[in-house]
Design a protein around this motif. Structure first.
Motif, PDB file in Angstrom:
ATOM      1  N   VAL A   1       0.816  -1.135  -0.088  1.00  0.00           N
ATOM      2  CA  VAL A   1      -0.124   0.017  -0.107  1.00  0.00           C
ATOM      3  C   VAL A   1       0.803   1.469   0.210  1.00  0.00           C
ATOM      4  CG1 VAL A   1      -1.615   1.524   1.374  1.00  0.00           C
ATOM      5  CG2 VAL A   1      -1.851  -1.158   1.079  1.00  0.00           C
ATOM      6  N   SER A   2       2.066   1.142   0.490  1.00  0.00           N
ATOM      7  CA  SER A   2       2.879   2.363   0.842  1.00  0.00           C
ATOM      8  C   SER A   2       4.051   2.453  -0.215  1.00  0.00           C
ATOM      9  CB  SER A   2       3.329   2.413   2.291  1.00  0.00           C
ATOM     10  OG  SER A   2       2.224   2.322   3.322  1.00  0.00           O
ATOM     11  N   ALA A   3       3.705   1.600  -1.307  1.00  0.00           N
ATOM     12  CA  ALA A   3       4.926   1.540  -2.201  1.00  0.00           C
ATOM     13  C   ALA A   3       5.509   3.027  -2.887  1.00  0.00           C
ATOM     14  CB  ALA A   3       4.230   0.874  -3.398  1.00  0.00           C
ATOM     15  N   LYS A   4       4.539   4.023  -2.787  1.00  0.00           N
ATOM     16  CA  LYS A   4       4.870   5.121  -3.312  1.00  0.00           C
ATOM     17  C   LYS A   4       5.666   6.452  -2.281  1.00  0.00           C
ATOM     18  CE  LYS A   4       1.482   5.362  -6.902  1.00  0.00           C
ATOM     19  NZ  LYS A   4       0.373   5.907  -7.645  1.00  0.00           N
ATOM     20  N   GLY A   5       5.668   5.648  -1.080  1.00  0.00           N
ATOM     21  CA  GLY A   5       6.135   6.470  -0.127  1.00  0.00           C
ATOM     22  C   GLY A   5       5.445   6.409   1.365  1.00  0.00           C
ATOM     23  N   PHE A   6       5.880   6.417   2.528  1.00  0.00           N
ATOM     24  CA  PHE A   6       4.992   6.490   3.784  1.00  0.00           C
ATOM     25  C   PHE A   6       4.576   7.779   3.921  1.00  0.00           C
ATOM     26  CE2 PHE A   6       8.026   2.689   3.969  1.00  0.00           C
ATOM     27  CZ  PHE A   6       7.031   1.992   4.519  1.00  0.00           C
ATOM     28  N   ARG A   7       3.310   7.898   4.001  1.00  0.00           N
ATOM     29  CA  ARG A   7       2.719   9.211   4.039  1.00  0.00           C
ATOM     30  C   ARG A   7       1.673   9.203   4.972  1.00  0.00           C
ATOM     31  NH1 ARG A   7       0.957  10.168  -2.317  1.00  0.00           N
ATOM     32  NH2 ARG A   7       2.714   9.660  -3.428  1.00  0.00           N
ATOM     33  N   THR A   8       1.560  10.328   5.849  1.00  0.00           N
ATOM     34  CA  THR A   8       0.855  10.355   7.014  1.00  0.00           C
ATOM     35  C   THR A   8      -0.801  10.375   6.466  1.00  0.00           C
ATOM     36  OG1 THR A   8       0.890  12.627   7.218  1.00  0.00           O
ATOM     37  CG2 THR A   8       2.489  11.678   8.463  1.00  0.00           C
ATOM     38  N   GLY A   9      -0.820  10.820   5.376  1.00  0.00           N
ATOM     39  CA  GLY A   9      -2.398  10.727   4.793  1.00  0.00           C
ATOM     40  C   GLY A   9      -2.847   9.316   4.629  1.00  0.00           C
ATOM     41  N   TRP A  10      -2.104   8.596   4.372  1.00  0.00           N
ATOM     42  CA  TRP A  10      -2.300   7.047   4.134  1.00  0.00           C
ATOM     43  C   TRP A  10      -2.513   6.216   5.416  1.00  0.00           C
ATOM     44  CZ3 TRP A  10      -0.183   4.543  -0.914  1.00  0.00           C
ATOM     45  CH2 TRP A  10      -0.471   5.427  -2.018  1.00  0.00           C
ATOM     46  N   ARG A  11      -2.623   7.050   6.369  1.00  0.00           N
ATOM     47  CA  ARG A  11      -2.822   6.089   7.783  1.00  0.00           C
ATOM     48  C   ARG A  11      -3.846   4.955   7.890  1.00  0.00           C
ATOM     49  NH1 ARG A  11      -1.528  10.788  12.346  1.00  0.00           N
ATOM     50  NH2 ARG A  11       0.634  11.127  11.574  1.00  0.00           N
ATOM     51  N   TRP A  12      -5.130   5.409   7.351  1.00  0.00           N
ATOM     52  CA  TRP A  12      -6.155   4.426   7.391  1.00  0.00           C
ATOM     53  C   TRP A  12      -6.017   3.224   6.222  1.00  0.00           C
ATOM     54  CZ3 TRP A  12      -9.350   3.686  11.037  1.00  0.00           C
ATOM     55  CH2 TRP A  12      -9.896   4.738  11.698  1.00  0.00           C
ATOM     56  N   ALA A  13      -5.264   3.609   5.211  1.00  0.00           N
ATOM     57  CA  ALA A  13      -5.084   2.644   4.250  1.00  0.00           C
ATOM     58  C   ALA A  13      -4.067   1.737   4.571  1.00  0.00           C
ATOM     59  CB  ALA A  13      -4.578   3.252   2.807  1.00  0.00           C
ATOM     60  N   VAL A  14      -3.137   2.176   5.536  1.00  0.00           N
ATOM     61  CA  VAL A  14      -2.246   1.367   5.927  1.00  0.00           C
ATOM     62  C   VAL A  14      -2.763   0.511   7.125  1.00  0.00           C
ATOM     63  CG1 VAL A  14      -0.103   1.464   7.536  1.00  0.00           C
ATOM     64  CG2 VAL A  14      -0.142   3.050   5.725  1.00  0.00           C
ATOM     65  N   PHE A  15      -3.369   1.201   7.992  1.00  0.00           N
ATOM     66  CA  PHE A  15      -3.992   0.314   8.981  1.00  0.00           C
ATOM     67  C   PHE A  15      -4.951  -0.967   8.308  1.00  0.00           C
ATOM     68  CE2 PHE A  15      -7.586  -0.441  11.768  1.00  0.00           C
ATOM     69  CZ  PHE A  15      -7.234  -0.867  12.748  1.00  0.00           C
ATOM     70  N   ILE A  16      -5.893  -0.535   7.307  1.00  0.00           N
ATOM     71  CA  ILE A  16      -6.644  -1.414   6.865  1.00  0.00           C
ATOM     72  C   ILE A  16      -5.899  -2.502   6.021  1.00  0.00           C
ATOM     73  CG2 ILE A  16      -8.716  -1.968   5.104  1.00  0.00           C
ATOM     74  CD1 ILE A  16      -9.563   1.076   5.875  1.00  0.00           C
ATOM     75  N   SER A  17      -4.850  -2.222   5.230  1.00  0.00           N
ATOM     76  CA  SER A  17      -3.937  -3.262   4.823  1.00  0.00           C
ATOM     77  C   SER A  17      -3.277  -4.162   5.936  1.00  0.00           C
ATOM     78  CB  SER A  17      -3.192  -2.448   3.882  1.00  0.00           C
ATOM     79  OG  SER A  17      -2.215  -1.757   4.634  1.00  0.00           O
TER      80      SER A  17
END
Length: 237
Positions: free
Chosen positions: A65-81
């Motif tokens: 999910v974070s292949a394009k870089g670790f972004r704080t805006g992707w926290r929910w996507a990171v959590f769900i994945s």
């Protein structure tokens, strides 16, 4: 290089948290199972060993999910994945029917008794709960700024996880009641211990090698010059 180290940190932390989270669920199962004196600690060992695999799956899902870089805006996507990675296998197994009975002589649950409240309670406590714990830790780690010290800490956590996996069969089997009865269940503890060691040895070796590599790399970095060694331009006469 930093992103690569972050991925390795995620894998190390995910394995360590997986051992703790799913090992705790296994310990809960072992404690709450009655009339099981011959191999009462086996769910503990199985849970800790399973946590290594499920933790790695959760970390891999986060990396994808974070292949394009670790972004704080992707926290929910990171959590769900991470939650899906850690809980997918258990969810699929629950949907296929009741798990094998912990008591070797007990009848398996029928589909009528399994599908419904029983399955939901089992899924919430033994699949979703450890997956949530693992997902929360990975989300917090992915969201924070990278620091070099966190790589050493994550490698140390992996070493501790490997030591726990190697020591668990010895400690738990000594605390468990003496083996009783006969049949295949008598050897179940031996196989559970072997699985823990087979998983724990590579975990410990990888953790030790990475920790050693990081410490050596850190010691070889040039140290900052002291104020007295700073070159001062020569003042004109």
């Amino acid at each position: 290089m930093t992103e690569r180290e972050r991925v390795r940190d995620l894998l190390c932390v995910a394995i360590a948290v997986g051992v703790v989270a799913w090992g705790a669920i296994g310990a809960w199962t072992a404690i709450t199972v009655g009339n099981y004196p011959w191999n009462k600690w086996i769910p503990f060992a199985n849970g800790a060993g399973k946590g290594v695999v499920l933790g790695m799956l959760a970390a891999v899902a986060v990396v994808i999910v974070s292949a394009k870089g670790f972004r704080t805006g992707w926290r929910w996507a990171v959590f769900i994945s991470a939650f899906i990675g850690g809980g997918l296998l258990g969810t699929l197994r629950d949907l296929q029917g009741a798990p094998d009975s912990v008591l070797y002589f007990a009848e398996p649950l029928s589909d009528e008794r399994w599908y419904g409240t029983t399955m939901l309670l089992h899924w919430a406590g033994k699949v979703a709960l450890p997956a949530v714990v693992c997902a929360v830790v990975l989300t917090l780690l992915a969201a924070r700024p990278y620091r070099q010290g966190q790589s050493i800490a994550s490698s140390a956590a992996l070493v501790l996880a490997g030591i726990a996996l190697l020591a668990l069969p010895v400690v738990a089997s000594n605390l468990a009641p003496e083996i009783q009865g006969n049949g295949e269940h008598v050897n179940a503890g031996i196989w559970a211990g072997l699985r823990c060691w087979i998983i724990g040895i590579p975990v410990l070796v990888v953790g030790l090698l990475r920790t050693l590599f990081l410490l050596i790399s850190r010691s070889e970095l040039p140290s900052a010059p002291s104020p007295s060694e700073v070159f001062l331009p020569r003042q004109p006469l």
